[in-house]
Design a protein around this motif. Structure first.
Motif, PDB file in Angstrom:
ATOM      1  N   PHE A 147       0.808  -1.219   0.000  1.00  0.00           N
ATOM      2  CA  PHE A 147       0.000   0.000   0.000  1.00  0.00           C
ATOM      3  C   PHE A 147       0.846   1.277   0.000  1.00  0.00           C
ATOM      4  CE2 PHE A 147      -3.271  -3.017   1.563  1.00  0.00           C
ATOM      5  CZ  PHE A 147      -4.208  -2.794   0.559  1.00  0.00           C
ATOM      6  N   PRO A 148       1.942   1.361   0.779  1.00  0.00           N
ATOM      7  CA  PRO A 148       2.795   2.552   0.671  1.00  0.00           C
ATOM      8  C   PRO A 148       3.354   2.760  -0.734  1.00  0.00           C
ATOM      9  CG  PRO A 148       3.297   1.369   2.680  1.00  0.00           C
ATOM     10  CD  PRO A 148       2.371   0.491   1.910  1.00  0.00           C
ATOM     11  N   VAL A 149       3.760   1.666  -1.390  1.00  0.00           N
ATOM     12  CA  VAL A 149       4.293   1.781  -2.750  1.00  0.00           C
ATOM     13  C   VAL A 149       3.202   2.239  -3.712  1.00  0.00           C
ATOM     14  CG1 VAL A 149       5.220   0.488  -4.711  1.00  0.00           C
ATOM     15  CG2 VAL A 149       6.158   0.116  -2.426  1.00  0.00           C
ATOM     16  N   LEU A 150       1.996   1.678  -3.578  1.00  0.00           N
ATOM     17  CA  LEU A 150       0.878   2.092  -4.434  1.00  0.00           C
ATOM     18  C   LEU A 150       0.524   3.561  -4.200  1.00  0.00           C
ATOM     19  CD1 LEU A 150      -1.531  -1.000  -4.253  1.00  0.00           C
ATOM     20  CD2 LEU A 150      -0.121  -0.270  -6.189  1.00  0.00           C
ATOM     21  N   LEU A 151       0.569   3.990  -2.935  1.00  0.00           N
ATOM     22  CA  LEU A 151       0.274   5.385  -2.619  1.00  0.00           C
ATOM     23  C   LEU A 151       1.333   6.304  -3.209  1.00  0.00           C
ATOM     24  CD1 LEU A 151      -1.333   7.568  -1.182  1.00  0.00           C
ATOM     25  CD2 LEU A 151      -0.092   7.024   0.928  1.00  0.00           C
ATOM     26  N   PHE A 152       2.587   5.924  -3.069  1.00  0.00           N
ATOM     27  CA  PHE A 152       3.698   6.704  -3.630  1.00  0.00           C
ATOM     28  C   PHE A 152       3.535   6.863  -5.134  1.00  0.00           C
ATOM     29  CE2 PHE A 152       7.805   6.612  -5.803  1.00  0.00           C
ATOM     30  CZ  PHE A 152       8.444   7.710  -5.259  1.00  0.00           C
ATOM     31  N   LEU A 153       3.341   5.749  -5.833  1.00  0.00           N
ATOM     32  CA  LEU A 153       3.218   5.790  -7.292  1.00  0.00           C
ATOM     33  C   LEU A 153       1.929   6.484  -7.731  1.00  0.00           C
ATOM     34  CD1 LEU A 153       4.447   2.180  -8.188  1.00  0.00           C
ATOM     35  CD2 LEU A 153       5.712   4.328  -8.417  1.00  0.00           C
ATOM     36  N   GLY A 154       0.823   6.166  -7.035  1.00  0.00           N
ATOM     37  CA  GLY A 154      -0.466   6.740  -7.413  1.00  0.00           C
ATOM     38  C   GLY A 154      -0.510   8.248  -7.264  1.00  0.00           C
ATOM     39  N   SER A 155       0.006   8.753  -6.137  1.00  0.00           N
ATOM     40  CA  SER A 155       0.037  10.202  -5.914  1.00  0.00           C
ATOM     41  C   SER A 155       0.925  10.882  -6.948  1.00  0.00           C
ATOM     42  CB  SER A 155       0.550  10.514  -4.501  1.00  0.00           C
ATOM     43  OG  SER A 155      -0.297   9.967  -3.519  1.00  0.00           O
ATOM     44  N   GLY A 156       2.046  10.237  -7.274  1.00  0.00           N
ATOM     45  CA  GLY A 156       2.939  10.796  -8.288  1.00  0.00           C
ATOM     46  C   GLY A 156       2.304  10.814  -9.663  1.00  0.00           C
ATOM     47  N   VAL A 157       1.564   9.761  -9.986  1.00  0.00           N
ATOM     48  CA  VAL A 157       0.886   9.688 -11.287  1.00  0.00           C
ATOM     49  C   VAL A 157      -0.199  10.758 -11.387  1.00  0.00           C
ATOM     50  CG1 VAL A 157      -0.620   8.273 -12.739  1.00  0.00           C
ATOM     51  CG2 VAL A 157       1.407   7.258 -11.694  1.00  0.00           C
ATOM     52  N   ILE A 158      -0.903  11.024 -10.277  1.00  0.00           N
ATOM     53  CA  ILE A 158      -1.925  12.071 -10.279  1.00  0.00           C
ATOM     54  C   ILE A 158      -1.300  13.425 -10.618  1.00  0.00           C
ATOM     55  CG2 ILE A 158      -3.416  13.463  -8.780  1.00  0.00           C
ATOM     56  CD1 ILE A 158      -4.309  10.928  -7.418  1.00  0.00           C
ATOM     57  N   ASP A 159      -0.218  13.788  -9.927  1.00  0.00           N
ATOM     58  CA  ASP A 159       0.444  15.066 -10.178  1.00  0.00           C
ATOM     59  C   ASP A 159       0.980  15.147 -11.608  1.00  0.00           C
ATOM     60  OD1 ASP A 159      -0.088  15.978  -7.665  1.00  0.00           O
ATOM     61  OD2 ASP A 159       1.884  15.503  -6.831  1.00  0.00           O
ATOM     62  N   THR A 160       1.574  14.042 -12.069  1.00  0.00           N
ATOM     63  CA  THR A 160       2.149  14.018 -13.418  1.00  0.00           C
ATOM     64  C   THR A 160       1.063  14.136 -14.479  1.00  0.00           C
ATOM     65  OG1 THR A 160       3.954  12.604 -12.640  1.00  0.00           O
ATOM     66  CG2 THR A 160       3.586  12.701 -15.014  1.00  0.00           C
ATOM     67  N   THR A 161      -0.029  13.375 -14.311  1.00  0.00           N
ATOM     68  CA  THR A 161      -1.132  13.418 -15.272  1.00  0.00           C
ATOM     69  C   THR A 161      -1.796  14.783 -15.281  1.00  0.00           C
ATOM     70  OG1 THR A 161      -1.551  11.061 -14.875  1.00  0.00           O
ATOM     71  CG2 THR A 161      -3.285  12.308 -15.984  1.00  0.00           C
ATOM     72  N   LEU A 162      -1.959  15.366 -14.093  1.00  0.00           N
ATOM     73  CA  LEU A 162      -2.568  16.693 -13.995  1.00  0.00           C
ATOM     74  C   LEU A 162      -1.744  17.713 -14.772  1.00  0.00           C
ATOM     75  CD1 LEU A 162      -4.987  18.023 -12.568  1.00  0.00           C
ATOM     76  CD2 LEU A 162      -3.446  18.619 -10.701  1.00  0.00           C
ATOM     77  N   LYS A 163      -0.421  17.641 -14.627  1.00  0.00           N
ATOM     78  CA  LYS A 163       0.465  18.545 -15.351  1.00  0.00           C
ATOM     79  C   LYS A 163       0.374  18.319 -16.857  1.00  0.00           C
ATOM     80  CE  LYS A 163       3.857  21.258 -16.558  1.00  0.00           C
ATOM     81  NZ  LYS A 163       3.660  22.727 -16.628  1.00  0.00           N
ATOM     82  N   TYR A 164       0.357  17.061 -17.281  1.00  0.00           N
ATOM     83  CA  TYR A 164       0.321  16.749 -18.713  1.00  0.00           C
ATOM     84  C   TYR A 164      -0.982  17.224 -19.353  1.00  0.00           C
ATOM     85  CZ  TYR A 164       0.240  14.072 -23.038  1.00  0.00           C
ATOM     86  OH  TYR A 164       0.163  13.720 -24.370  1.00  0.00           O
ATOM     87  N   VAL A 165      -2.107  16.914 -18.701  1.00  0.00           N
ATOM     88  CA  VAL A 165      -3.413  17.313 -19.249  1.00  0.00           C
ATOM     89  C   VAL A 165      -3.548  18.829 -19.250  1.00  0.00           C
ATOM     90  CG1 VAL A 165      -5.917  17.171 -18.934  1.00  0.00           C
ATOM     91  CG2 VAL A 165      -4.487  15.150 -18.544  1.00  0.00           C
ATOM     92  N   GLU A 166      -3.132  19.473 -18.155  1.00  0.00           N
ATOM     93  CA  GLU A 166      -3.207  20.941 -18.074  1.00  0.00           C
ATOM     94  C   GLU A 166      -2.374  21.595 -19.164  1.00  0.00           C
ATOM     95  OE1 GLU A 166      -1.368  24.600 -17.527  1.00  0.00           O
ATOM     96  OE2 GLU A 166      -0.308  22.862 -16.732  1.00  0.00           O
TER      97      GLU A 166
END
Length: 286
Positions: A147-166
């Protein structure tokens, strides 16, 4: 800069609200779903785009908003599981250290600068996040790293995707419409999960979940809106902005915990806060 500061303040308020969820025994899942509905309605109201809901499927950012909506719900639940199985400190560390992911993608995708000062500042910032969050109490429970690894990757993917889409699909005039839409998708996915859970467990929907969801939904919406607006400031590279944003949240959260909840801070925590300030200064100068 004002948008970045507002994003930090509203993001920090979410931790405070979740703290009160625990105090008042709020059904977190129910409140989270209500929160997404509130954020969706707020976004549509702010953009005055209720009459444009039918155009969402034709928007260039629709798939990004749909993906982010699903991630929002998923990572909220992963965060809850991490806190329950590994502890709140581990959840906080995993979530905040995810800043590494958008920084790396910012350098790879957008050819953002890599200087010695920026690297040192980022490293100091990450160390600061850990030291600011770590607690002295040692748990006897040996939980896994899933779960910590999933949280680390998931939170990072959210920020990265938000930047890419924006960057590629969201115009300045579409920020509220886009933000409201992704919260709308999150509400749909959340409702499906809640309906399934209610059907299986036969639980009752609690009125206080609506109040709690409204209290969570308003700052949750604005934390995203102000982050997107900050990302649209061309004077800030995304690697710099995400570092300042995440470490800033740690600093403000630390102060809130000290002043509002009288939390105890160890020497490590105090060193972490000091390093966080240093890291922000170095990254901003770089």
């Amino acid at each position: 800069m004002i948008y970045l500061l507002l994003s930090i303040l509203f993001s920090t308020s979410l931790f405070v609200i979740f703290k009160y969820f625990e105090i008042f025994k709020v059904n977190t899942l129910q409140a989270i779903v209500v929160n997404y509905i509130v954020a969706f309605l707020l976004g549509m109201f702010s953009a005055n785009t209720f009459n444009q809901l039918g155009s969402i499927p034709t928007q260039p950012w629709v798939y990004g908003a749909m993906f982010l909506g699903l991630l929002f719900v998923t990572i909220f639940f992963v965060m809850a599981m991490t806190a329950q199985k590994n502890g709140v400190s581990v959840a906080s560390i995993a979530g905040k250290m995810s800043v590494v992911v958008p920084i790396i993608f910012g350098i790879i995708l957008y050819n953002e600068s890599v200087t010695a000062l920026k690297v040192v500042g980022i490293i100091i910032a990450l160390v600061a996040v850990y030291l600011s969050s770590v607690k002295e109490e040692k748990s006897t429970q040996q939980a896994g790293l899933l779960f910590p690894v999933l949280l680390f990757l998931g939170s990072g993917v959210i920020d990265t995707t938000l930047k890419y889409v924006e960057t590629n699909y969201v115009t300045n005039n579409d920020v509220d419409f886009f933000s409201g839409s992704l919260f709308g998708f999150a509400a749909v996915f959340g409702l499906l999960i809640l309906i399934f859970k209610q059907f299986v467990s036969k639980g009752k929907f609690e009125f206080k979940s609506i109040v709690a969801g409204i209290a969570l939904g308003i700052p949750n919406y604005y934390s995203i809106v102000f982050l997107i607006k900050a990302l649209q400031n061309k004077n800030f590279e995304s690697s710099t902005l995400f570092t300042v944003n995440n470490v800033g949240i740690v600093i403000v959260s630390t102060l809130v915990g000290l002043l509002l909840f009288s939390e105890k801070f160890s020497t490590k925590n105090k060193i972490g806060v000091a390093l966080a300030v240093l890291g922000i200064i170095l990254v901003t100068i770089a």
